[in-house]
Scaffold this motif. Structure first.
Motif, PDB file in Angstrom:
ATOM      1  N   TRP A  32      21.861  -0.984  23.806  1.00 43.92           N
ATOM      2  CA  TRP A  32      20.816  -0.113  23.262  1.00 43.92           C
ATOM      3  C   TRP A  32      21.040   1.344  23.631  1.00 43.92           C
ATOM      4  O   TRP A  32      20.799   2.246  22.822  1.00 43.92           O
ATOM      5  CB  TRP A  32      19.445  -0.612  23.709  1.00 43.92           C
ATOM      6  CG  TRP A  32      19.038  -1.806  22.891  1.00 43.92           C
ATOM      7  CD1 TRP A  32      19.313  -3.115  23.146  1.00 43.92           C
ATOM      8  CD2 TRP A  32      18.352  -1.767  21.640  1.00 43.92           C
ATOM      9  NE1 TRP A  32      18.834  -3.907  22.136  1.00 43.92           N
ATOM     10  CE2 TRP A  32      18.239  -3.112  21.200  1.00 43.92           C
ATOM     11  CE3 TRP A  32      17.812  -0.756  20.853  1.00 43.92           C
ATOM     12  CZ2 TRP A  32      17.596  -3.460  20.009  1.00 43.92           C
ATOM     13  CZ3 TRP A  32      17.172  -1.090  19.671  1.00 43.92           C
ATOM     14  CH2 TRP A  32      17.076  -2.421  19.253  1.00 43.92           C
ATOM     15  N   LEU A  36      21.303   3.498  20.287  1.00 39.75           N
ATOM     16  CA  LEU A  36      20.180   4.394  20.019  1.00 39.75           C
ATOM     17  C   LEU A  36      20.589   5.854  20.141  1.00 39.75           C
ATOM     18  O   LEU A  36      20.182   6.692  19.337  1.00 39.75           O
ATOM     19  CB  LEU A  36      19.029   4.113  20.987  1.00 39.75           C
ATOM     20  CG  LEU A  36      18.010   3.035  20.626  1.00 39.75           C
ATOM     21  CD1 LEU A  36      16.958   2.918  21.731  1.00 39.75           C
ATOM     22  CD2 LEU A  36      17.346   3.311  19.287  1.00 39.75           C
ATOM     23  N   GLY A  42      13.771   5.216  23.066  1.00 49.52           N
ATOM     24  CA  GLY A  42      14.518   4.596  24.149  1.00 49.52           C
ATOM     25  C   GLY A  42      14.028   5.080  25.494  1.00 49.52           C
ATOM     26  O   GLY A  42      13.143   5.936  25.587  1.00 49.52           O
ATOM     27  N   VAL A  44      15.683   1.078  26.222  1.00 49.32           N
ATOM     28  CA  VAL A  44      15.176  -0.293  26.215  1.00 49.32           C
ATOM     29  C   VAL A  44      15.443  -0.882  27.594  1.00 49.32           C
ATOM     30  O   VAL A  44      16.585  -0.988  28.020  1.00 49.32           O
ATOM     31  CB  VAL A  44      15.863  -1.132  25.120  1.00 49.32           C
ATOM     32  CG1 VAL A  44      15.479  -2.601  25.247  1.00 49.32           C
ATOM     33  CG2 VAL A  44      15.480  -0.601  23.742  1.00 49.32           C
ATOM     34  N   TRP A  82      11.805  -1.195  19.161  1.00 42.07           N
ATOM     35  CA  TRP A  82      13.130  -1.481  19.725  1.00 42.07           C
ATOM     36  C   TRP A  82      13.066  -2.662  20.682  1.00 42.07           C
ATOM     37  O   TRP A  82      13.936  -3.540  20.661  1.00 42.07           O
ATOM     38  CB  TRP A  82      13.690  -0.251  20.450  1.00 42.07           C
ATOM     39  CG  TRP A  82      13.796   0.994  19.636  1.00 42.07           C
ATOM     40  CD1 TRP A  82      13.548   2.274  20.067  1.00 42.07           C
ATOM     41  CD2 TRP A  82      14.181   1.126  18.261  1.00 42.07           C
ATOM     42  NE1 TRP A  82      13.745   3.178  19.063  1.00 42.07           N
ATOM     43  CE2 TRP A  82      14.138   2.498  17.930  1.00 42.07           C
ATOM     44  CE3 TRP A  82      14.531   0.220  17.268  1.00 42.07           C
ATOM     45  CZ2 TRP A  82      14.455   2.983  16.665  1.00 42.07           C
ATOM     46  CZ3 TRP A  82      14.835   0.695  15.992  1.00 42.07           C
ATOM     47  CH2 TRP A  82      14.798   2.054  15.704  1.00 42.07           C
ATOM     48  N   HIS A  86      14.924  -6.292  20.160  1.00 42.02           N
ATOM     49  CA  HIS A  86      15.863  -6.858  21.133  1.00 42.02           C
ATOM     50  C   HIS A  86      15.397  -8.245  21.556  1.00 42.02           C
ATOM     51  O   HIS A  86      16.195  -9.187  21.622  1.00 42.02           O
ATOM     52  CB  HIS A  86      16.008  -5.941  22.339  1.00 42.02           C
ATOM     53  CG  HIS A  86      17.108  -6.352  23.267  1.00 42.02           C
ATOM     54  ND1 HIS A  86      18.123  -7.217  22.904  1.00 42.02           N
ATOM     55  CD2 HIS A  86      17.365  -6.021  24.562  1.00 42.02           C
ATOM     56  CE1 HIS A  86      18.951  -7.388  23.920  1.00 42.02           C
ATOM     57  NE2 HIS A  86      18.507  -6.680  24.946  1.00 42.02           N
ATOM     58  N   ASN A  93      21.698  -8.932  19.138  1.00 40.93           N
ATOM     59  CA  ASN A  93      21.267  -7.711  18.456  1.00 40.93           C
ATOM     60  C   ASN A  93      21.697  -7.693  16.988  1.00 40.93           C
ATOM     61  O   ASN A  93      21.957  -6.629  16.412  1.00 40.93           O
ATOM     62  CB  ASN A  93      21.794  -6.473  19.188  1.00 40.93           C
ATOM     63  CG  ASN A  93      20.987  -6.185  20.440  1.00 40.93           C
ATOM     64  OD1 ASN A  93      19.773  -6.025  20.377  1.00 40.93           O
ATOM     65  ND2 ASN A  93      21.639  -6.161  21.590  1.00 40.93           N
ATOM     66  N   ASN A  96      20.437  -5.125  14.211  1.00 43.81           N
ATOM     67  CA  ASN A  96      19.688  -4.019  14.801  1.00 43.81           C
ATOM     68  C   ASN A  96      20.365  -2.673  14.601  1.00 43.81           C
ATOM     69  O   ASN A  96      19.702  -1.637  14.526  1.00 43.81           O
ATOM     70  CB  ASN A  96      19.441  -4.279  16.281  1.00 43.81           C
ATOM     71  CG  ASN A  96      18.378  -5.338  16.500  1.00 43.81           C
ATOM     72  OD1 ASN A  96      17.553  -5.605  15.622  1.00 43.81           O
ATOM     73  ND2 ASN A  96      18.391  -5.965  17.663  1.00 43.81           N
TER      74      ASN A  96
END
Length: 233
Positions: A32, A36, A42, A44, A82, A86, A93, A96
């Motif tokens: 992540w 991201l 964020g 995560v 997010w 997850h 993921n 995603n």
């Protein structure tokens, strides 16, 4: 007729703390962080009280719900999204990256949209659903009902009475099977990319099963406990 034997057995052996609050998967924070980048919402991370930094649990994601609604900028709603995604995809993921890329095109707009949907999820699941899928396609590309209903569910913050539940293909398959076992026609035609009426009908079925289980077992059974059983049946 009573509740299905499998559901009765599941609810007798497991309580909500075990099947809901502690239900989680491996946390892949590094993926992540890399994917991201500078996209809002964020990082995560594990945010429950277990002290286990390598897992993401329903109970942890629940803690983000209130901020998703009170933060008018939409950043809190993106953070909830997010973490919901997850949790929903486990360590794979899957898909995603595409969802993040879509949100990155206009994070402010999508964040505010998600905030509105999170708020609606607590009082009107149909309105919340239609915000994220107003027509035949989801508002956020690659975020279909099987996944955005996870977001709507987590927006309830773990309230057992929260009206919006997770309804994905596995839950719908179970509800279809139950209708056939009861001598009825298949209740749900579409398992993927379904519309608001299917969501409404599935919620009604899950809530009814929870009510029936409460009466039969003599303990409060939350609808998300039924959803967990339906997913794993």
């Amino acid at each position: 007729m009573g509740i299905p034997a499998g559901l009765r057995d599941h609810l007798t052996k497991h309580d909500r703390q075990e099947t809901i609050i502690d239900h989680g998967f491996k946390l892949n924070a590094g993926w992540w962080d890399r994917t991201l980048g500078k996209v809002s919402g964020g990082p995560v991370r594990n945010i429950d009280s277990t002290g286990e930094s390598d897992r993401i649990t329903r109970g942890g994601v629940f803690t983000l719900a209130d901020e998703a609604i009170t933060d008018s900028t939409g950043v809190g709603a993106l953070r909830l999204l997010w973490h919901s995604l997850h949790w929903g995809t486990n360590d794979s993921n899957r898909g995603n990256g595409k969802r993040i890329s879509t949100v990155a095109t206009d994070p402010d707009r999508f964040g505010r949209l998600l905030r509105d949907a999170a708020e609606a999820s607590r009082r009107d699941p149909d309105e919340a659903f239609r915000l994220l899928r107003p027509h035949r396609r989801p508002t956020i590309a690659h975020l279909g009902p099987g996944f955005f209903t996870k977001f709507l569910y987590f927006a309830g913050g773990g309230d057992p009475a929260h009206p919006s539940l997770i309804v994905d293909s596995r839950v719908l398959r179970t509800l279809n099977a139950l209708s056939v076992e009861q001598g009825e026609v298949r209740s749900f035609k579409y398992l993927f990319g379904y519309g608001p009426q299917t969501y409404k009908d599935a919620l009604a079925a899950l809530h009814q099963l929870a009510q029936d289980a409460t009466e039969e077992l003599g303990r409060d059974v939350a609808p998300d406990e039924v959803e967990r059983w339906a997913f794993g049946r």
